[in-house]
Design a protein around this motif. Structure first.
Motif, PDB file in Angstrom:
ATOM      1  N   TRP A  21       0.814  -1.216   0.000  1.00  0.00           N
ATOM      2  CA  TRP A  21       0.000   0.000   0.000  1.00  0.00           C
ATOM      3  C   TRP A  21       0.847   1.266   0.000  1.00  0.00           C
ATOM      4  O   TRP A  21       0.463   2.276  -0.596  1.00  0.00           O
ATOM      5  CB  TRP A  21      -0.984  -0.020   1.157  1.00  0.00           C
ATOM      6  CG  TRP A  21      -2.129  -0.919   0.867  1.00  0.00           C
ATOM      7  CD1 TRP A  21      -2.366  -2.150   1.407  1.00  0.00           C
ATOM      8  CD2 TRP A  21      -3.176  -0.692  -0.077  1.00  0.00           C
ATOM      9  NE1 TRP A  21      -3.501  -2.691   0.854  1.00  0.00           N
ATOM     10  CE2 TRP A  21      -4.022  -1.819  -0.055  1.00  0.00           C
ATOM     11  CE3 TRP A  21      -3.481   0.353  -0.936  1.00  0.00           C
ATOM     12  CZ2 TRP A  21      -5.152  -1.918  -0.861  1.00  0.00           C
ATOM     13  CZ3 TRP A  21      -4.608   0.251  -1.735  1.00  0.00           C
ATOM     14  CH2 TRP A  21      -5.433  -0.872  -1.689  1.00  0.00           C
TER      15      TRP A  21
ATOM     16  N   THR B 224       0.664   4.004  -2.948  1.00  0.00           N
ATOM     17  CA  THR B 224       0.424   5.414  -2.630  1.00  0.00           C
ATOM     18  C   THR B 224       1.377   6.310  -3.408  1.00  0.00           C
ATOM     19  O   THR B 224       0.965   7.319  -3.986  1.00  0.00           O
ATOM     20  CB  THR B 224       0.585   5.654  -1.115  1.00  0.00           C
ATOM     21  OG1 THR B 224      -0.361   4.858  -0.421  1.00  0.00           O
ATOM     22  CG2 THR B 224       0.379   7.116  -0.772  1.00  0.00           C
TER      23      THR B 224
ATOM     24  N   ALA C  50      -5.297   7.585   0.805  1.00  0.00           N
ATOM     25  CA  ALA C  50      -4.516   6.545   1.481  1.00  0.00           C
ATOM     26  C   ALA C  50      -4.207   6.936   2.923  1.00  0.00           C
ATOM     27  O   ALA C  50      -4.276   6.093   3.820  1.00  0.00           O
ATOM     28  CB  ALA C  50      -3.218   6.286   0.716  1.00  0.00           C
ATOM     29  N   TYR C  51      -3.894   8.200   3.152  1.00  0.00           N
ATOM     30  CA  TYR C  51      -3.565   8.630   4.515  1.00  0.00           C
ATOM     31  C   TYR C  51      -4.758   8.457   5.446  1.00  0.00           C
ATOM     32  O   TYR C  51      -4.631   7.917   6.538  1.00  0.00           O
ATOM     33  CB  TYR C  51      -3.095  10.080   4.514  1.00  0.00           C
ATOM     34  CG  TYR C  51      -2.736  10.586   5.890  1.00  0.00           C
ATOM     35  CD1 TYR C  51      -1.557  10.191   6.502  1.00  0.00           C
ATOM     36  CD2 TYR C  51      -3.578  11.437   6.580  1.00  0.00           C
ATOM     37  CE1 TYR C  51      -1.226  10.636   7.766  1.00  0.00           C
ATOM     38  CE2 TYR C  51      -3.258  11.892   7.850  1.00  0.00           C
ATOM     39  CZ  TYR C  51      -2.083  11.493   8.431  1.00  0.00           C
ATOM     40  OH  TYR C  51      -1.766  11.927   9.694  1.00  0.00           O
TER      41      TYR C  51
ATOM     42  N   LEU D  77      -5.662   4.434   5.573  1.00  0.00           N
ATOM     43  CA  LEU D  77      -4.668   3.455   6.018  1.00  0.00           C
ATOM     44  C   LEU D  77      -3.820   3.881   7.200  1.00  0.00           C
ATOM     45  O   LEU D  77      -3.014   3.090   7.679  1.00  0.00           O
ATOM     46  CB  LEU D  77      -3.732   3.124   4.847  1.00  0.00           C
ATOM     47  CG  LEU D  77      -4.390   2.554   3.599  1.00  0.00           C
ATOM     48  CD1 LEU D  77      -3.371   2.448   2.479  1.00  0.00           C
ATOM     49  CD2 LEU D  77      -5.009   1.218   3.896  1.00  0.00           C
TER      50      LEU D  77
ATOM     51  N   THR E 275       2.429   7.238   3.727  1.00  0.00           N
ATOM     52  CA  THR E 275       1.316   8.041   3.232  1.00  0.00           C
ATOM     53  C   THR E 275       1.447   9.494   3.696  1.00  0.00           C
ATOM     54  O   THR E 275       1.093  10.409   2.961  1.00  0.00           O
ATOM     55  CB  THR E 275      -0.042   7.461   3.680  1.00  0.00           C
ATOM     56  OG1 THR E 275      -0.072   7.344   5.097  1.00  0.00           O
ATOM     57  CG2 THR E 275      -0.294   6.118   3.033  1.00  0.00           C
TER      58      THR E 275
END
Length: 143
Positions: free
Chosen positions: A44, A48, A63-64, A67, A78
C-alpha cells in the motif's frame, strides 16, 4: 407475529437478532481497523507513491485517511507522500499563475519531472521496506 419479530425467521429483532430500539454502542458490526502485515504495508505504501504520480494529492490523501491506523510503516509513507504532493500542488499553482511570464512553464515542467522521479524513488524504497524522505517537501503533517 409479535413486536420485534420479522416474518420468516422466527427470531426476535429480525435476522440479526437485535432487539427493537437499535444497538447499544457500536454494535456487533463494527470492527476497529486491524493492523496489516508488513507485506501489505509495503504494497500500500508503494501504491500510494505510484498513485501520486498519476492522481496528484488525491491518492496520498485517500490513502492517509484510510490506512493511517493500519501500521506505522504505511502511516509514515502516506504522510510523506501527502506532504510532498501538497508541496508540488502549491508549486504547480505558482507555475500556472506565473506562466504568462514564461518562467511558469519551466516551473510546471519541473514539478512534473520531480513528481515522477521522486515518486519512483519513494515507491522503490517502500517496496524494499525502507523509509523515504522526499527532498523539497514542506512538512504540513507532522509525525
Amino acid at each position: 407475529m409479535t413486536y420485534g419479530q420479522q416474518p420468516g425467521n422466527g427470531q426476535p429483532g429480525g435476522p440479526w437478532g437485535q432487539q427493537p430500539g437499535g444497538p447499544q454502542g457500536p454494535g456487533p458490526y463494527y470492527q476497529p481497523p486491524q493492523p496489516m502485515t508488513p507485506e501489505d504495508q509495503r504494497l500500500w505504501a508503494t501504491l500510494t507513491h505510484v498513485g501520486q504520480i498519476f492522481f496528484s494529492f488525491i491518492a496520498p490523501l485517500v490513502a492517509y485517511f484510510v490506512l493511517r491506523d493500519r501500521g506505522q510503516f504505511v502511516r509514515e509513507h502516506t504522510r510523506v507522500a501527502l506532504n510532498f504532493s501538497i508541496t508540488m500542488a502549491i508549486a504547480d499553482v505558482v507555475g500556472v499563475i506565473t506562466s504568462w511570464l514564461g518562467i511558469g512553464i519551466l516551473i510546471i515542467l519541473a514539478v512534473r519531472v520531480l513528481t515522477i522521479v521522486f515518486g519512483i524513488m519513494a515507491a522503490v524504497a517502500a517496496n524494499q521496506g525502507r523509509f523515504y524522505r522526499y527532498p523539497l517537501s514542506i512538512e504540513f503533517l507532522k509525525n
